[in-house]
Scaffold this active site. Sequence first.
Site, mmCIF file in Angstrom:
data_model
loop_
_atom_site.group_PDB
_atom_site.id
_atom_site.type_symbol
_atom_site.label_atom_id
_atom_site.label_comp_id
_atom_site.label_asym_id
_atom_site.label_seq_id
_atom_site.Cartn_x
_atom_site.Cartn_y
_atom_site.Cartn_z
ATOM 1 N N GLU A 46 10.975 42.131 47.022
ATOM 2 C CA GLU A 46 10.909 41.809 45.481
ATOM 3 C C GLU A 46 9.773 40.479 45.373
ATOM 4 O O GLU A 46 9.402 40.610 44.359
ATOM 5 C CB GLU A 46 12.360 40.865 45.305
ATOM 6 C CG GLU A 46 12.534 40.039 43.955
ATOM 7 C CD GLU A 46 12.714 41.051 42.709
ATOM 8 O OE1 GLU A 46 12.719 40.475 41.606
ATOM 9 O OE2 GLU A 46 12.707 42.317 42.902
ATOM 10 N N THR A 90 8.319 47.027 26.607
ATOM 11 C CA THR A 90 8.285 46.534 28.030
ATOM 12 C C THR A 90 9.433 46.977 28.749
ATOM 13 O O THR A 90 9.646 46.854 29.989
ATOM 14 C CB THR A 90 8.338 44.661 28.065
ATOM 15 O OG1 THR A 90 8.018 44.354 29.167
ATOM 16 C CG2 THR A 90 9.843 44.257 27.324
#
Length: 574
Positions: free
Chosen positions: A434, A564
């Site tokens: 992450e 997006t």
Amino acid sequence: MGRLSSRQRRRYTLLGALATVVFLYIYLSTDALSSSSFNTTHYNERQKHVPVKQPDPLVLAEGQLQFDFKGKGRTAGDPEKAQKVAEAMKKTFWKYKAKAWGEDEIMPITGNSQSSKNGWASTIAETLTTTALMGLEDEFMLQLSYITQTLDFTTASELVDPSEAIVRYLAPLVSAVDLIDAGVLRKGLVTKEQRTKLLGKATELAELLGPAFDSPNGMLWPRVNFTSGKGCMEPFEELQYPGYNHAITTPARAGTNFLEYRALTKLTEEPVYVKNATRAWTPLVWNKTIEQMPGLLDSPIDIVTGSPLTQMRSWGQGHGSYYEYLIKANLISPKDTNAPAYRARWVTAVESLMEHLTSRGTPPSGEKKGQLFLANWSQNRVLNEMSQVSCFAGGNILLGGKSVNRLDIIETGLELISTCRHTYINTDTQVGPEVFSWIPEGNIKATYQPQWKGHIAQVKDNGFWIVDARGKLRPETIESYFYAYRITGDKIYQEWAWEAFNAILNSSTAENGFAEISDVTRPPGPDNQNDKAERYWGAETLKYLYLIFADDSVASLDQWVFNTEAHPFRIIGI
């Protein structure tokens, strides 16, 4: 709203200064960030740097964005691999249908359900365009029926976040109408009445979100109260600066709605939608404050005064999609009056990114050159930390670089894509972490340093260390592979996508779907999974994987622009 008295101005100035001090202490404390509960000290000796085969050099061609596969006598797709991805989407859909239908999400290990937004069945809405593009007709029609007959936007379980609602709910509905009209779905599958109801649902939501734009300068309010029909601030417990009396926003929140409303204006012939969206990001595009790094905005921003509260600059979370939309606003409607300004503003922002935010890390063991990373900047400090969210930037920079025919910009995009792949292949799961950090080369002072023995070993072997080891099945690296393959035609990006797909399935497959990976530095297995799967897995990650192996005519970059959250809108005039 009336003018502020001098006493009020002094009060706000004092509160703003106090908030800034608190922000800097909490956010910029190296010790606080380095002690994250997601830091990992685990490091396996097998997890050493894997040399990366580099793509072939890109040859620029004028005109079209997408590589001319057919003109080169090539077939772009790989039907067998596309079908494998579609099968993963089918599992995702039918497990959700069986155990969580109408809820926001299914928990992939236990099969329990949860709703974390407004009770609007977000998995149904957000994966609508995925099933459409994959040709999963049964699944699409079930979703369409639920949205047009059952989904009720007028009831919200809490204050509505307009920015999220626009990109995650309004966008797939508008996009699906575009896909129907373009003939992407089989002719006759969707009736005229169903198409009309779907567009009606989109306009209903757009009207409910209208008060979000009713702010002093047009930038979106952080929340909308559907009961009172007014824009408002977040609940107290969600405020970034408790005690600060003005609503604040970020570049992404203010500047990530133009594509959705431009497409809605085209479909409805109602100019109010694009007018609101244009006004919402006017203070950003035509910024009146001094920009120390031209094109890069300071954040967060007071929506009453339009002034930034701190000097935080980034292409990551809270910022990136604003820059993403600048070039896409130019692409979706190139004949619009403001299209050249959006294009120029994007180029300026990317030039500043290349000068101020990119830095090369120390070379991995056995390599002569380090990877190119994308940092954040705050209060005269370079924050040498990057997340998977920022990996969208490589694809966007490549897309924009191709559209403006700038080889230096293209090369930057391709290098960032290679870096994000590098973070994937140098973990035990072959899935990217992450958050990760690196030690910048040259005279750049690093804000963060590796704190653990395992981190130091990672830097030596791989050129970066892992800050947050979760693997959240995010789409951004895969998204960038999609742009890289469609623009360059280089099959290496298909290879990278296929290795990522198999690695994700190997680590995340669960009884009721696909689960978040607890720690990408540990071997795959059921004991290395969290009972969680974000909606973007079906809405974005699987969609981009499928499109990489689909025929190049499916969602061609010369005909479609993606928002997006990976919902495509048809370029106006086509």
